[in-house]
Design a protein around this motif. Structure first.
Motif, short mmCIF file in Angstrom:
data_model
loop_
_atom_site.label_atom_id
_atom_site.label_comp_id
_atom_site.label_asym_id
_atom_site.label_seq_id
_atom_site.Cartn_x
_atom_site.Cartn_y
_atom_site.Cartn_z
N MET A 1 0.83 -1.19 0.00
CA MET A 1 0.00 0.00 0.00
C MET A 1 0.87 1.24 0.00
N GLY A 2 0.53 2.19 -0.80
CA GLY A 2 1.25 3.46 -0.80
C GLY A 2 0.32 4.64 -0.58
N ARG A 3 -0.97 4.34 -0.38
CA ARG A 3 -1.92 5.44 -0.13
C ARG A 3 -1.61 6.10 1.20
N GLY A 4 -1.88 7.40 1.28
CA GLY A 4 -1.58 8.14 2.50
C GLY A 4 -0.15 8.64 2.52
N THR A 5 0.47 8.71 1.33
CA THR A 5 1.83 9.23 1.19
C THR A 5 1.83 10.20 0.02
N GLU A 6 2.96 10.88 -0.15
CA GLU A 6 3.10 11.81 -1.29
C GLU A 6 3.28 11.06 -2.61
N LYS A 7 3.55 9.75 -2.54
CA LYS A 7 3.76 8.95 -3.75
C LYS A 7 2.87 7.70 -3.71
N PRO A 8 1.53 7.86 -3.76
CA PRO A 8 0.64 6.73 -3.55
C PRO A 8 0.70 5.62 -4.60
N PHE A 9 1.06 5.91 -5.81
CA PHE A 9 1.12 4.88 -6.84
C PHE A 9 2.55 4.59 -7.28
N GLN A 10 3.49 5.07 -6.49
CA GLN A 10 4.91 4.88 -6.82
C GLN A 10 5.65 4.05 -5.80
N GLN A 11 4.95 3.57 -4.79
CA GLN A 11 5.59 2.72 -3.79
C GLN A 11 4.58 1.72 -3.26
N ILE A 12 5.10 0.57 -2.90
CA ILE A 12 4.26 -0.48 -2.35
C ILE A 12 4.97 -1.11 -1.17
N GLY A 13 4.20 -1.56 -0.21
CA GLY A 13 4.82 -2.18 0.95
C GLY A 13 3.79 -2.56 2.00
N HIS A 14 4.31 -3.01 3.13
CA HIS A 14 3.47 -3.51 4.22
C HIS A 14 4.31 -3.47 5.50
N PRO A 15 3.68 -3.30 6.66
CA PRO A 15 4.44 -3.24 7.91
C PRO A 15 5.25 -4.49 8.24
N THR A 16 4.86 -5.65 7.72
CA THR A 16 5.56 -6.89 8.07
C THR A 16 6.75 -7.22 7.16
N LEU A 17 6.98 -6.43 6.14
CA LEU A 17 8.03 -6.74 5.16
C LEU A 17 9.36 -6.08 5.51
N ASN A 18 9.82 -6.24 6.73
CA ASN A 18 10.99 -5.50 7.20
C ASN A 18 12.33 -5.96 6.61
N ASP A 19 12.32 -6.89 5.67
CA ASP A 19 13.56 -7.24 4.95
C ASP A 19 13.84 -6.27 3.81
N PHE A 20 12.88 -5.41 3.49
CA PHE A 20 13.04 -4.43 2.43
C PHE A 20 13.60 -3.13 3.02
N GLU A 21 14.49 -2.46 2.27
CA GLU A 21 15.12 -1.24 2.76
C GLU A 21 14.23 -0.01 2.66
N HIS A 22 13.44 0.09 1.61
CA HIS A 22 12.61 1.28 1.41
C HIS A 22 11.51 1.32 2.47
N THR A 23 11.31 2.50 3.08
CA THR A 23 10.27 2.65 4.09
C THR A 23 9.41 3.87 3.81
N ASP A 40 -0.25 5.58 10.00
CA ASP A 40 0.72 5.83 11.08
C ASP A 40 1.58 4.61 11.41
N GLN A 41 1.66 3.63 10.51
CA GLN A 41 2.52 2.47 10.72
C GLN A 41 3.65 2.50 9.69
N LYS A 42 4.85 2.22 10.12
CA LYS A 42 5.99 2.17 9.21
C LYS A 42 5.86 0.96 8.31
N CYS A 43 5.92 1.20 7.01
CA CYS A 43 5.83 0.13 6.02
C CYS A 43 7.17 -0.04 5.32
N TYR A 44 7.46 -1.24 4.92
CA TYR A 44 8.69 -1.58 4.21
C TYR A 44 8.28 -2.12 2.84
N GLY A 45 9.04 -1.77 1.82
CA GLY A 45 8.67 -2.27 0.51
C GLY A 45 9.57 -1.78 -0.60
N ILE A 46 8.94 -1.39 -1.71
CA ILE A 46 9.66 -1.05 -2.93
C ILE A 46 9.24 0.33 -3.41
#
Length: 123
Positions: A1-23, A40-46
């Motif tokens: 999910m990237g909604r609720g950010t300045e780049k909603p369709f340019q990033q994807i991730g989830h709070p449980t994917l903490n092996d990914f560097e992008h947050t 308000d949850q830190k997400c990790y992804g691409i």
């Protein structure tokens, strides 16, 4: 999910994917995404905004995130089926099909469609 950010369709991730560097951390954005998933949850992804553009449809990020997702049975929702038009894509990813194998499975239908549309092409 990237909604609720300045780049909603340019990033994807989830709070449980903490092996990914992008947050990123989704926040309420009145007028666009008042209560985004994982607010308000830190997400990790691409970050797709820094990836090279590829022609056509790419499934590699969908497959990569599915492979890393800890709760496989909760990864897909009904919206993917609606977008894909069938449950086939979900079943193929769950079965471990590669991007190439999935795209090859589309070929017969694509050829049939191309043949059918011939009579409607004007140029």
């Amino acid at each position: 999910m990237g909604r609720g950010t300045e780049k909603p369709f340019q990033q994807i991730g989830h709070p449980t994917l903490n092996d990914f560097e992008h947050t990123f951390t989704p926040v309420s954005m009145p007028g666009s995404s008042v209560h985004p998933p994982f607010e308000d949850q830190k997400c990790y992804g691409i970050d797709l905004g820094i990836k090279d553009f590829e022609e056509g449809i790419s499934l590699k990020y969908l497959i990569e995130l599915f492979s890393a997702f800890p709760e496989k049975d909760k990864y897909f929702n009904n919206f993917l089926t609606k977008l894909a038009g069938t449950e086939s894509l979900r079943h193929q990813i769950e079965a471990g099909f590669s991007e190439e194998e999935i795209k090859m499975s589309w070929q017969a239908g694509l050829e049939e469609y191309k043949e059918m549309r011939e009579k409607y092409l004007m140029y």
